[in-house]
Design a protein around this motif. Sequence first.
Motif, PDB file in Angstrom:
ATOM      1  N   GLY A  20      -2.704   9.805  -7.779  1.00  0.00           N
ATOM      2  CA  GLY A  20      -1.006   9.416  -7.638  1.00  0.00           C
ATOM      3  C   GLY A  20       0.510   9.676  -7.397  1.00  0.00           C
ATOM      4  O   GLY A  20       0.029  11.122  -6.217  1.00  0.00           O
ATOM      5  N   LYS A  39       4.004   1.267  -4.880  1.00  0.00           N
ATOM      6  CA  LYS A  39       4.938   0.758  -5.312  1.00  0.00           C
ATOM      7  C   LYS A  39       4.061   0.358  -7.164  1.00  0.00           C
ATOM      8  O   LYS A  39       4.539   0.913  -8.381  1.00  0.00           O
ATOM      9  CB  LYS A  39       4.988  -0.703  -5.106  1.00  0.00           C
ATOM     10  N   SER A  40       2.915  -0.042  -7.492  1.00  0.00           N
ATOM     11  CA  SER A  40       2.054  -0.450  -8.935  1.00  0.00           C
ATOM     12  C   SER A  40       2.127   0.683  -8.637  1.00  0.00           C
ATOM     13  O   SER A  40       2.138   1.030  -9.906  1.00  0.00           O
ATOM     14  CB  SER A  40       1.426  -0.815  -8.244  1.00  0.00           C
ATOM     15  N   THR A  41       1.699   1.543  -8.047  1.00  0.00           N
ATOM     16  CA  THR A  41       1.141   3.835  -8.588  1.00  0.00           C
ATOM     17  C   THR A  41       2.971   3.848  -9.281  1.00  0.00           C
ATOM     18  O   THR A  41       2.556   3.980 -10.716  1.00  0.00           O
ATOM     19  CB  THR A  41       0.777   4.064  -7.520  1.00  0.00           C
ATOM     20  N   GLY A  55       0.973  -1.141  -0.663  1.00  0.00           N
ATOM     21  CA  GLY A  55       0.412   0.097   0.214  1.00  0.00           C
ATOM     22  C   GLY A  55       0.633   1.105   0.089  1.00  0.00           C
ATOM     23  O   GLY A  55       0.186   2.291   0.069  1.00  0.00           O
TER      24      GLY A  55
HETATM   25  P1  TYD Z   1       0.115   1.366  -4.363  1.00  0.00           P
HETATM   26  O1  TYD Z   1       0.394   1.202  -5.945  1.00  0.00           O
HETATM   27  O2  TYD Z   1      -1.947   0.504  -4.839  1.00  0.00           O
HETATM   28  O3  TYD Z   1       0.660  -0.031  -3.596  1.00  0.00           O
HETATM   29  P2  TYD Z   1       1.741  -0.860  -3.434  1.00  0.00           P
HETATM   30  O4  TYD Z   1       1.814  -1.348  -4.740  1.00  0.00           O
HETATM   31  O5  TYD Z   1       3.083  -0.219  -3.055  1.00  0.00           O
HETATM   32  O6  TYD Z   1       1.055  -2.704  -2.474  1.00  0.00           O
HETATM   33  O7  TYD Z   1      -1.323   2.131  -3.373  1.00  0.00           O
HETATM   34  C1  TYD Z   1      -2.028   2.023  -2.609  1.00  0.00           C
HETATM   35  C2  TYD Z   1      -2.401   3.086  -1.939  1.00  0.00           C
HETATM   36  O8  TYD Z   1      -1.990   4.308  -2.673  1.00  0.00           O
HETATM   37  C3  TYD Z   1      -3.700   2.907  -1.962  1.00  0.00           C
HETATM   38  O9  TYD Z   1      -3.746   3.037  -0.144  1.00  0.00           O
HETATM   39  C4  TYD Z   1      -4.467   4.263  -2.267  1.00  0.00           C
HETATM   40  C5  TYD Z   1      -3.467   5.270  -2.310  1.00  0.00           C
HETATM   41  N1  TYD Z   1      -3.820   6.113  -3.529  1.00  0.00           N
HETATM   42  C6  TYD Z   1      -3.600   7.726  -4.060  1.00  0.00           C
HETATM   43  O10 TYD Z   1      -3.899   7.719  -2.675  1.00  0.00           O
HETATM   44  N2  TYD Z   1      -4.082   8.604  -4.655  1.00  0.00           N
HETATM   45  C7  TYD Z   1      -3.341   7.746  -6.213  1.00  0.00           C
HETATM   46  O11 TYD Z   1      -4.180   8.321  -6.947  1.00  0.00           O
HETATM   47  C8  TYD Z   1      -3.417   6.179  -6.048  1.00  0.00           C
HETATM   48  C9  TYD Z   1      -3.466   5.484  -7.807  1.00  0.00           C
HETATM   49  C10 TYD Z   1      -3.082   5.405  -4.901  1.00  0.00           C
END
Ligand code: TYD
Length: 455
Positions: free
Chosen positions: A271, A101-103, A98
């Motif tokens: 993002g 990373k994916s973002t 969370g």
């Molecule tokens: P994510 O990239 O899914 O995390 P990971 O891949 O590291 O597990 O990001 C998840 C968090 O980011 C999510 O809890 C909500 C937040 N977020 C925002 O606040 N704004 C955004 O535009 C996006 C896409 C995510």
Amino acid sequence: MAKPKRRYVCQACGSLAQRWQGQCADCGEWNTLAEEAPETVFSAKHDLSGGGRKIAFEPLDKAGAPLVRRSTGIAEFDRALGGGLVPGSAILMGGDPGIGKSTLLLQAAARVAQGGGEVVYISGEEAAGQVRLRAERLGLAGAPVRLASATSVRDILTTLGGMAAPALVVIDSIQTMHSDQIEGAPGTVSQVRASAFELIRYAKECGTALVLVGHVTKDGSIAGPRVLEHMVDVVMSFEGERSHQYRILRSIKNRFGPVDEIGVFAMAGAGLEEVGNPSLLFLSQRGETVAGSAVFPAIEGTRPVLVEIQALIVRLASGATPRRAVVGWDSGRLAMLLAVLEARCGLNFSSCEVYLNVAGGYRLADPAADLAVAAALVSALADRPLPEGSVWFGEVSLAGEVRPVAHASLRLREAAKLGFGEACGPAEVAHEALGKGYNAITMLSKLVDRVIAEA
Ligand code: TYD
Ligand code: MG
């Protein structure tokens, strides 16, 4: 042929045991040993007379193709990478769930694709529709990224083999990948290692930059297979407090560049946004100066970052065991500093609870923070604010001396630029500190006198 021996592999550190045990003898984790298929060993004996192929030696100074990096389109990401993506390199990106990373990777993938590079984004965790929804929310749905949801390494490599080599391949995450070259469930050490090995070999052969997302365990290492850190060229970690907005991208290992640069981001509604000038981020809103707050000019790579350190001291009625709690700094280092303040400066913290916090969710690792932490502690204990507009830096030794630290002039320049008129630090840098307002502190006891006398 001898019967193959059973082997048990620790899923946390990858160490090998001959029999099952409840606790790994190497890393001390519980219930992490799992049986894995035996490795086939052909012959341990080497034949020096022949049998192998001769390898050719090369000189070190042979002119090769120059290293051309490709920008990720995100300046802070490029900075943390040491200048951009190196073709044929493998990058492991770790971070808490969370954290974003994916973002970040989706944003980078979209930018590279918009810049004309072929990009493949493979998610083993989310369905393609979910990734697409996120891209829409980020306003990146129009980017020509090739998106797929897959977990079979063979399928992925077959697909990649049938197309021109992409500039960037993102695998989210390596723990969900499955290689049929080896037995075992996805996420086990041998599966992760085998999947990573195959993907990295593809990247090296085809000159594709490969990013593998890796989950992080509760102690902060990239989940399970630390072995993965040896296989890749770059290990990055994406850090931050989930409840705070700021995120720091740090490289821990980099075969192509320095490891001390960071990228700073803020998680916003659309993002991750880049924070180009982070020097003021980690200061709380400065109004009236309060006791127990000290500003520390930290250095991240080549950039100074001003950080506020807050200490709170609560006197206890005698008898109870006092608590010490630290956020953003090393608790062992706090214990050491308290001991030095007691032994060398005659202060008494034994009946006080001590709380230390680094503002803004920032994590400090710089030893130069010692003096600032000491100043915050003394100020809190004496209940007297430090002089307004002052910064503090220097390493404290067990003898209570304040020792010189790196980049003193850079720290001072940034502090002065941001309107801090006074600095306290080691004596050795006094001549570098041009102008007025520099107070050399040789011993910690001088700091105590100063804080108590000043206010
Ligand atoms: P994510 O990239 O899914 O995390 P990971 O891949 O590291 O597990 O990001 C998840 C968090 O980011 C999510 O809890 C909500 C937040 N977020 C925002 O606040 N704004 C955004 O535009 C996006 C896409 C995510
Ligand atoms: Mg994710």
